[in-house]
Enzyme design. Structure first.
Site, PDB file in Angstrom:
ATOM      1  N   LYS A 118      -3.919  -3.045   7.115  1.00 45.05           N
ATOM      2  CA  LYS A 118      -4.853  -2.703   5.916  1.00 45.05           C
ATOM      3  C   LYS A 118      -5.519  -3.820   5.409  1.00 45.05           C
ATOM      4  CE  LYS A 118      -3.089   1.738   5.510  1.00 45.05           C
ATOM      5  NZ  LYS A 118      -2.061   2.362   4.957  1.00 45.05           N
ATOM      6  N   HIS A 157      29.344   2.611  -3.618  1.00 44.84           N
ATOM      7  CA  HIS A 157      28.792   1.527  -3.071  1.00 44.84           C
ATOM      8  C   HIS A 157      29.371   1.034  -1.844  1.00 44.84           C
ATOM      9  CE1 HIS A 157      26.485  -0.275  -6.864  1.00 44.84           C
ATOM     10  NE2 HIS A 157      25.788   0.589  -6.212  1.00 44.84           N
ATOM     11  N   THR A 192       0.735  -1.086   0.001  1.00 45.07           N
ATOM     12  CA  THR A 192      -0.071   0.024  -0.137  1.00 45.07           C
ATOM     13  C   THR A 192       0.790   1.302   0.035  1.00 45.07           C
ATOM     14  OG1 THR A 192      -0.130  -0.032   2.329  1.00 45.07           O
ATOM     15  CG2 THR A 192      -1.922  -1.158   1.042  1.00 45.07           C
ATOM     16  N   GLY A 193       2.388   1.199   0.218  1.00 47.19           N
ATOM     17  CA  GLY A 193       3.201   2.177   0.062  1.00 47.19           C
ATOM     18  C   GLY A 193       3.260   2.973  -1.162  1.00 47.19           C
ATOM     19  N   GLU A 201       5.959   3.552  -3.263  1.00 43.25           N
ATOM     20  CA  GLU A 201       6.694   2.530  -4.283  1.00 43.25           C
ATOM     21  C   GLU A 201       5.841   1.192  -4.453  1.00 43.25           C
ATOM     22  OE1 GLU A 201       9.953   3.055  -5.613  1.00 43.25           O
ATOM     23  OE2 GLU A 201       9.311   5.417  -5.221  1.00 43.25           O
ATOM     24  N   GLU A 220      31.942  -5.202  -9.976  1.00 49.51           N
ATOM     25  CA  GLU A 220      32.585  -3.953  -9.687  1.00 49.51           C
ATOM     26  C   GLU A 220      33.552  -4.351  -8.778  1.00 49.51           C
ATOM     27  OE1 GLU A 220      30.080  -0.541  -7.657  1.00 49.51           O
ATOM     28  OE2 GLU A 220      28.865  -1.783  -8.747  1.00 49.51           O
TER      29      GLU A 220
END
Lengths: 294, 374
Positions: free
Chosen positions: A43, A251, A17-18, A20, A212
């Protein structure tokens, strides 16, 4: 075929429900993902994009048989949400959040390993099987990156994944499944652990690895090739060749320490094992052709 | 975040780990009071985060007040970032032990490392004589078991009181490792003194930045950075490194930024700053450009390929930043990803020529930075 996720995977969205969570639920459905349920404590009874919301993972799994979960929760709550999914018997979990404390990641990975589950992330875009389904935040509509094909991709980055994968597509290839293990110092799933899945997948002819500097994940991939756990062609691009020693370049995982984790060391190990390494992203496509022609 | 030695020792003391008598001074005026606490001989230790302080001359010994005053005056140096000195009693060390706890990311255990050949050359020993390093892996849910502490301390050849004390110290270290979300807790050397005591003669303590929301006792300060710009950028949450080259880098995504940095070097260019404004920072183009301009670049290079970090939002942010800051240096862009068509339109309206290929953009930036015409 694919690895980790396909059209049949019953996906649960924790934190649905957020902002994002609901935004990407819409897009996961848009690609064709079988999103069966959402969870947000308090919810239950609501729905998001037509997907039923439950209070607990336990209840959601009971009602929908969800067998995979993608977490859209803030980093401070990732550990709780991941343990909730694992305790409900879910064996595939993707954590998108960037900024999970390392001690939490250590506990999540440790628990996943002992329970035979796979947790992917955090700090990742997730996993996507091109043209089929995804658990994550991929702009799959950008066709010059997420075109369907038979190359598996595994990556530590977000933007760089788009950059390098676009070069692969430009050379005429497409993607089977793309899996982001995330950019953290303690990723809950490591590159080498994806290789047996790509090895088994009949639709994956070869793998592109986007690595990386820092850590030892790329060296572990070299070991897996040497010991024949993975025998398909592998092309790698590794960022950070010229990074100044000891500097932390963004990172958390990308820290050069005590001679280990340097790009030079990784390239040597991979080439010794028989993988091809691209010095620049634009060379990845041609190298893939070369690897497949061998 | 790395803690300074004086902070590490305060934490050690709080956990019952023996530390030398010591006093932190921030100017020469505090020296006399500090010396009355430590006595002679004493050690003057510059509080900087870099390793190899001894070899760099940043640690000095003194036998008299005059010698201490002279050496203190020499060590304090804002240019070398020495703003604090820890004055300590000098220990009579018989043996230097190495003891550390860190994270093993592969099997996700805490990894204890110990060696009876501690001191300044421990990294050399780790490379050349790895069998001299004793290791013990600790399951995070089971925590440190007493037998593991015994394995380490017997392995170091300790016995009697020193053995008992060693077990206590390691147990306390493990408690601190978990309590403070540490990436590294290291005592090197753990000094075995002439009187049989074990004392933490040095301390390294690194706290996971991702845990800063629940580790509020410590905050980064100006002392953690070698210049003002890097410090101010960190307060904005923007990863930033200052260099002395010519191209100001404004990129999104750590992996992509590292790659662009590599490409600039590949094409013979040089970088004036590393700046990454992707992820949660993608709406901070104005701040990013301000920090970039402070590195005095000859050209600004902006490369992105974002998904959540929308190309159109970033392009609009850059357009607004240009309007406000009116930079005099040329700007080269390759802004791709979600909303890239709109992004290109916004940039064209600003009079820029948006490129779509990273290498094209890098070559163009290198050309301009080396004196080519815009």
């Amino acid at each position: 075929m694919s690895i980790l996720i396909n059209k049949k995977t019953k996906v649960l969205v924790q934190g649905i429900t957020g902002g994002e969570g609901s935004f990407w639920t819409k897009h996961m459905l848009g690609l064709g993902t079988n999103v069966v349920a959402g969870v947000t404590p308090g919810k239950e009874g609501q729905s998001v994009e037509g997907v039923k919301v439950f209070n607990t993972v336990k209840h959601a799994v009971k009602e929908t048989d969800a067998d995979a979960s993608v977490l859209f929760v803030p980093p401070a709550f990732a550990k709780d949400a991941a343990f909730e999914a694992l305790s409900a018997g879910i064996k595939k979990v993707v954590i998108i959040a960037e900024g999970i404390p390392i001690h939490d990641a250590m506990e999540i990975r440790s628990a996943a390993m002992s329970e035979g589950a796979m947790v992917i992330g955090g700090n990742t875009s997730g996993i996507i099987t091109a043209g089929e389904a995804m658990m994550g935040i991929f702009p799959y509509w950008i066709d010059r990156v997420y075109k369907k094909g038979d190359i598996g991709v595994m990556t530590r980055s977000g933007s760089l994944t788009n950059e390098v994968t676009a070069m692969l597509i430009k050379a005429g290839f497409g993607v089977s499944t793309l899996a982001g293990v995330g950019g953290d110092a303690v990723p809950c799933t490591r590159f080498a652990e994806l290789l047996p899945l790509f090895q088994k997948d009949k639709k994956t002819r070869a793998v592109l690895m986007i690595g990386e500097l820092g850590g030892t994940m790329e060296e572990e991939v070299a070991d897996a090739i040497e010991s024949k756990i993975f025998t398909k062609p592998l092309v790698a691009f590794i960022a950070g060749r010229t990074a100044p020693k000891g500097k932390k370049m963004g990172h958390a995982g990308a820290i050069v320490t005590a001679g280990k984790g340097t790009v030079d060391g990784k390239i040597k190990a991979l080439e010794k094992a028989g993988a091809l390494t691209a010095a620049r992203p634009c060379l990845a496509g041609d190298l893939m052709k070369e690897a497949l022609a061998r | 975040m790395k803690l300074f030695e004086y902070q590490a020792k305060d934490i050690f003391e709080e956990a019952g780990i023996p530390v030398p008598k010591r006093k932190l001074i921030e100017s020469a005026s505090g020296l006399d009071e500090a010396l009355s606490a430590t006595g002679f001989p004493c050690v003057l230790k510059s509080q900087v985060l870099q390793g190899g302080r001894g070899k760099a001359g940043l640690i000095q010994f003194a036998k008299t007040g005059q010698e201490a005053a002279e050496k203190t005056g020499m060590l304090f140096s804002p240019e070398k970032n020495v703003r604090k000195i820890l004055v300590e009693e000098a220990l009579k060390i018989e043996k230097e032990i190495y003891l550390a706890i860190t994270i093993d990311p592969v099997d996700c255990s805490a990894l204890i490392m110990a060696s009876s050949e501690g001191g300044m050359d421990i990294e050399e020993i780790a490379l050349t004589k790895p069998d001299r390093i004793i290791k013990e892996k600790v399951n995070v849910f089971r925590s440190l078991m007493p037998y593991q502490a015994r394995n380490i301390m017997f392995g170091l050849g300790l016995s009697g009181e020193a053995f008992k004390q060693g077990v206590k110290i390691l147990t306390a270290m493990f408690g601190l490792f978990r309590k403070y979300d540490a990436e590294l807790v290291e005592i090197n050397p753990l000094a075995l003194c002439g009187d049989g005591r074990l004392i933490a003669a040095d301390g390294k303590f690194s706290i996971d930045d991702n845990a800063s929301y629940r580790q509020k006792n410590f905050a980064v300060s100006r002392d953690h950075f070698s210049n003002d710009i890097e410090y101010e950028a960190s307060l904005e949450g923007i990863p930033y490194l200052l260099f002395d080259g010519k191209i100001g880098l404004m990129c999104a995504g750590a992996g992509l930024t590292n790659t662009v940095y590599d490409l600039i070097n590949h094409y013979g260019g040089s970088v004036s700053n590393y700046l990454e404004f992707g992820g949660p920072n993608y709406r901070k183009a104005l701040e990013a450009m301000k920090f970039t301009l402070r590195s005095n670049p000859r050209v600004i290079l902006i490369v992105t390929f974002g998904t959540i970090a929308r190309a159109d939002v970033m392009a609009q942010g850059i357009a607004d930043a240009i309007k406000e800051l009116k930079p005099e240096v040329p700007i080269v862009t390759a802004i791709r990803g979600t909303g890239e068509e709109d992004a290109a339109k916004i940039l064209r309206e600003m009079g820029l020529t948006p490129l779509s290929d990273t290498e094209d953009a890098v070559r163009e930036a290198v050309r301009i930075s080396e004196g080519g015409l815009k």
